[in-house]
Design an enzyme around this catalytic site. Sequence first.
Site, short mmCIF file in Angstrom:
data_model
loop_
_atom_site.label_atom_id
_atom_site.label_comp_id
_atom_site.label_asym_id
_atom_site.label_seq_id
_atom_site.Cartn_x
_atom_site.Cartn_y
_atom_site.Cartn_z
N ASP A 102 -48.88 -13.76 13.27
CA ASP A 102 -49.18 -12.47 13.89
C ASP A 102 -49.06 -12.64 15.40
O ASP A 102 -49.91 -13.27 16.03
CB ASP A 102 -50.61 -12.04 13.48
CG ASP A 102 -51.11 -10.82 14.25
OD1 ASP A 102 -50.40 -10.34 15.15
OD2 ASP A 102 -52.23 -10.36 13.93
N CYS A 107 -61.87 -5.08 15.59
CA CYS A 107 -61.22 -5.29 14.30
C CYS A 107 -61.23 -6.76 13.91
O CYS A 107 -60.24 -7.27 13.36
CB CYS A 107 -59.79 -4.75 14.29
SG CYS A 107 -59.72 -2.99 14.56
N HIS A 112 -57.35 -10.71 13.17
CA HIS A 112 -57.56 -9.26 13.24
C HIS A 112 -57.59 -8.77 11.79
O HIS A 112 -56.95 -9.36 10.92
CB HIS A 112 -56.36 -8.67 13.99
CG HIS A 112 -56.45 -7.21 14.28
ND1 HIS A 112 -56.26 -6.24 13.33
CD2 HIS A 112 -56.69 -6.55 15.44
CE1 HIS A 112 -56.38 -5.04 13.89
NE2 HIS A 112 -56.64 -5.21 15.17
N LYS A 139 -47.73 -3.25 22.58
CA LYS A 139 -48.44 -4.33 23.28
C LYS A 139 -47.46 -5.15 24.12
O LYS A 139 -47.78 -6.21 24.60
CB LYS A 139 -49.18 -5.22 22.28
CG LYS A 139 -50.43 -4.51 21.71
CD LYS A 139 -51.26 -5.45 20.87
CE LYS A 139 -52.64 -4.92 20.57
NZ LYS A 139 -52.71 -3.88 19.56
N GLN A 196 -50.65 -10.26 19.98
CA GLN A 196 -51.24 -10.53 21.29
C GLN A 196 -50.47 -11.59 22.07
O GLN A 196 -50.89 -11.96 23.17
CB GLN A 196 -52.70 -10.98 21.13
CG GLN A 196 -53.62 -9.93 20.55
CD GLN A 196 -53.85 -8.77 21.51
OE1 GLN A 196 -53.62 -8.87 22.71
NE2 GLN A 196 -54.31 -7.66 20.97
#
Lengths: 408, 144
Positions: A202, A366, A125, A228, A205
């Site tokens: 990261d 993104c 991202h 999220k 997600q």
Amino acid sequence: MTATFDIAAIRAEFPILSRRVHDGRPLVYMDSAATTMKPRHVLDAMRSFDEQHYSNVHRGSHTLAAEATEMFEGARTQVAAMLGANADEIIFTKGTTESVNLVAATWGRQHVQTEDVILVSAMEHHANIVPWQMVAAETGASVRPIPVLEDGSLDDASARQMLTADIRILAVTHVSNVLGTVNNVARLCAMARERGIVTFVDGAQAVQHGNVNVRDIGCDFYAFSAHKLYGPTGVGVLYGRREMLASMPPYQGGGAMIDRVSFAGTTYAEPPMRFEAGTPHLEGAIGLAAAIEWFRSIDCDALRHHEAELLAHATEELSRIDGMRIIGTSPNKVGIISFVVDGVHASDIGMIADRMGVAMRVGHHCAQPLMDRFGVSSTVRMSFGVHTSHDDVQQSVHAVAKAVEMLR
Amino acid sequence: MTPAMTMAQAANDLVEQFEFLPSWEDRYAHIISFGKTLAPYPEEHRSETYKVKGCQSQVWLHPSVQDGRIHFEADSDASIVKGIIAMLLFVYNDRTADEILGMKPDFIERIGLTQALSANRANGLASMLKQIQLYALALSRRTA
């Protein structure tokens, strides 16, 4: 054990799922990768905090201040427990983006030097690219991507070759927001560690798809956003290994992050306070704690099983549409499906599906370097949440098929 | 070339066309078919200069002045957006700068377009209209 996973009962916990759009159509929310909806438990917890316990934290000796501090620090403990970390390794941020920026601006400025390489992946991202590019621009370092294979999985062979001694940090996503690919971050981090390379994962997600344990992954940093994980916007987490945080300079200056301030010189607080200048997003942290508590009440294995079934169902049905190209077909992926259809623009599909009550995301998500990799400018993205049903999948596929029919 | 209808007449005509289409499918199909009425866009103007910013899909809008009227050519890679710009040009094309700047775009509301396309409100429509008006403004300044 799908029997324990009662989708109707879960759906009933999300007030927004009873929303109707466009002439009374029931909302089919297929955009959980952009943000997850909030169950009543989270909404109630935030309101109860504001109505009963609200006050500023870490100061003042009155009852509410003590209660709010206890709840806020309790939220930190809750996050730590979820990640398998210690509470003093948990920093509250605005979200994943700020977490990356925090590491880039503190650890990055401290350690990245001219000719160093920051290794990312081609499926990142923008939030896990741009902050590193900014550090690189300041220091004369460069940002290099690990390639992505045709099926949307990371090129492991290249990754192994690229993890050389001139790499200063490996910053890689746990799960791709476009492809749904789950990267084997534990293996990547192990390879990096063997070569003395610092690791940042990261997890934006990843957290909503099941258990994440930072010790098992073996990373130095891990980041995610509450919104999220069925929590509120504006709050997120940076996990940093204790030894890493201890040696890092502050991020922003202000109240709460100091030890002692004088014009002769200021000393800073220990982590995590050192990195939390100013009044934090209290309701956000409370909401996140409630979201974690709520999410943990769901049978994780049953959820995974359900999601895998939905993914198989949607993939099979979408594939029947003439000209369908699903981008990201890695065997190891979560409930995210990006696709394009020959001769039909993604934005047209999104607009017609929206008219039919189906909320999907259209765009570059993104992740422009990844769009370039697959030779597309945008995709339609369908993503599942815990409340997604087979009926949602059916309606979404129907909407896509109808759109394609209208547009051809 | 002077259009047969005034801007107000063209706008009313457009509103009426959509009034007779009861289902959303018909309305969308009509928008899409509008896009197909656009003349082929000249490739030499398919450049950054003529791209309308703020659109999710790519939109090109090229103005030229003929006998004091602004003639627009337009294109988009997305069908619905292309239809929308074709509808705007149905009203706005070959008008004088004063006409364009004096036109209240309430016909968009009357057609129900803004509501129907709520998901992509920001996408295009407003930017396209603004771009048309900016070209008109530039022309009126030049001739003033």
